[in-house]
Motif scaffolding. Structure first.
Motif, PDB file in Angstrom:
ATOM      1  N   ARG A 250      34.000  19.192  36.214  1.00  0.00           N
ATOM      2  CA  ARG A 250      33.597  19.545  34.854  1.00  0.00           C
ATOM      3  C   ARG A 250      34.322  18.683  33.809  1.00  0.00           C
ATOM      4  O   ARG A 250      34.418  19.057  32.655  1.00  0.00           O
ATOM      5  N   CYS A 251      34.830  17.553  34.230  1.00  0.00           N
ATOM      6  CA  CYS A 251      35.535  16.569  33.390  1.00  0.00           C
ATOM      7  C   CYS A 251      36.873  17.090  32.881  1.00  0.00           C
ATOM      8  O   CYS A 251      37.907  16.432  33.035  1.00  0.00           O
ATOM      9  N   TYR A 252      36.905  18.261  32.266  1.00  0.00           N
ATOM     10  CA  TYR A 252      38.128  18.810  31.671  1.00  0.00           C
ATOM     11  C   TYR A 252      38.865  19.733  32.642  1.00  0.00           C
ATOM     12  O   TYR A 252      40.007  20.105  32.410  1.00  0.00           O
ATOM     13  N   PHE A 253      38.190  20.079  33.722  1.00  0.00           N
ATOM     14  CA  PHE A 253      38.762  20.903  34.800  1.00  0.00           C
ATOM     15  C   PHE A 253      37.823  20.784  35.993  1.00  0.00           C
ATOM     16  O   PHE A 253      36.701  20.258  35.867  1.00  0.00           O
ATOM     17  N   GLY A 274      42.327  18.574  31.418  1.00  0.00           N
ATOM     18  CA  GLY A 274      42.553  19.040  30.062  1.00  0.00           C
ATOM     19  C   GLY A 274      41.586  18.418  29.062  1.00  0.00           C
ATOM     20  O   GLY A 274      40.854  17.473  29.365  1.00  0.00           O
ATOM     21  N   PHE A 275      41.619  18.926  27.845  1.00  0.00           N
ATOM     22  CA  PHE A 275      40.602  18.573  26.852  1.00  0.00           C
ATOM     23  C   PHE A 275      40.926  17.328  26.046  1.00  0.00           C
ATOM     24  O   PHE A 275      40.107  16.860  25.258  1.00  0.00           O
ATOM     25  N   THR A 276      42.102  16.766  26.253  1.00  0.00           N
ATOM     26  CA  THR A 276      42.439  15.510  25.580  1.00  0.00           C
ATOM     27  C   THR A 276      42.166  14.300  26.471  1.00  0.00           C
ATOM     28  O   THR A 276      42.557  13.189  26.142  1.00  0.00           O
ATOM     29  N   VAL A 277      41.461  14.505  27.564  1.00  0.00           N
ATOM     30  CA  VAL A 277      41.179  13.401  28.472  1.00  0.00           C
ATOM     31  C   VAL A 277      40.216  12.384  27.846  1.00  0.00           C
ATOM     32  O   VAL A 277      40.238  11.198  28.218  1.00  0.00           O
ATOM     33  N   ASP A 278      39.395  12.806  26.888  1.00  0.00           N
ATOM     34  CA  ASP A 278      38.428  11.883  26.290  1.00  0.00           C
ATOM     35  C   ASP A 278      38.492  11.818  24.768  1.00  0.00           C
ATOM     36  O   ASP A 278      37.670  11.140  24.145  1.00  0.00           O
TER      37      ASP A 278
END
Length: 308
Positions: A250-253, A274-278
């Protein structure tokens, strides 16, 4: 299993603009990710949370305006509870009233005052005024005084017909333990306990079976720290006979899904990446983010989505 509490809760809503307005302007949450449903990229998947987009503070929405309204009943998550400071409930009663949001009279549950209301699609929400330690920082909001903001989840309520079956999954398979009981409500917790870990089982066999739709919760996700612990959880669930999904990116997890015996859809999600990955922390939620496999269709996806 090594579970730390709740990771996120995903619900179903109709109008994206109305949804953003209610959760960011009225409730003061931060829009931390604007993306699409990875399995249905023509629709939004919106994430709201605290300032840091912490696991355990993330309410997400699938925006499906063509679905009928859901029906309350057994086999569904029947309330999402948020944690606020013990002295904040008076502020929220006045604010909700001023914003045209009808709230029930406060009630006391497990020694804590609870304010119940619904969002524009009828999703049941609660604010729990708690004296328990909760280090999560609310998102700054010009109309919400410091210290009064919503910090993250307190817990969820699952309405079920038979407590023993769901309780067995929580305690025998997921590491939860019974904390307290009030009449037909039993509270379970995991790990260090506290806000963000609670699962209340409300046993109501006389109620009809609930129906998923607008204003209902699609699934409840639980935190696990990393990929190895998630793989262990998946192996354990499969060995116990659960129809558990493959691990999904899910990209963020990373996620796995399964249903508990009363029908509620559970997910186990990793804390990272985590949500700062992008996008950096300061810019969370400002632009539409797509997973790499949908990026080639960005122009078509953006043309189809309503502007926010």
């Amino acid at each position: 299993m090594r579970l730390l509490g709740l990771h996120h809760i995903t619900a179903i809503a109709s109008d994206a603009k109305r949804n953003v307005d209610f959760y960011t302007r009225v409730l003061g949450l931060r829009l931390v990710k604007k993306t699409v449903n990875f399995d249905d990229p023509g629709t939004y998947h919106l994430y709201y949370g605290d300032h840091a987009a912490s696991p355990g503070a993330l309410l997400t929405f699938f925006l499906w305006d063509d679905l009928p309204r859901g029906r309350a009943g057994t086999g569904l998550t029947s309330a999402i509870a948020y944690s606020v400071r013990a002295d904040a409930l008076g502020f929220w009663r006045e604010r909700l009233q001023a914003q045209g949001v009808a709230a029930a009279a406060p009630l006391t549950r497990q020694g804590e005052e609870v304010l119940a209301f619904t969002d524009p699609d009828g999703l049941p929400l609660e604010l729990v005024a708690t004296t328990e330690s909760d280090p999560r920082l609310p998102a700054p909001h010009p109309e919400v005084p410091p210290g009064k903001g919503i910090r993250g989840f307190h817990g969820v309520t699952l309405t079920i017909s038979v407590e023993e079956r769901t309780a067995a999954v929580l305690t025998q398979d997921m590491g939860y333990r019974l904390l307290a009981r009030e009449e037909n409500r039993a509270r379970y917790t995991v790990g260090d306990g506290g806000p963000g870990t609670y699962v209340d089982l409300l046993t109501a066999p006389s109620l009809p079976r609930g129906r998923s739709g607008l204003g209902t919760v699609h699934h409840v996700a639980f935190r696990t720290p990393d990929d190895p612990s998630q793989a262990e959880a998946r192996d354990a669930l499969a060995a116990r006979g659960f129809n558990v999904s493959p691990i999904m990116d899910r990209c963020y997890f990373h996620s796995i899904y399964y249903r508990e015996p009363n029908g509620v859809l559970f997910e186990i999600a990793t804390d990272g990446p985590g949500f700062t990955v992008d996008e950096p922390l300061a810019e969370l939620g400002r632009t539409l983010k797509l997973p790499p496999w949908h990026e080639p269709q960005r122009a078509a996806i953006e043309a189809h989505l309503p502007k926010l």
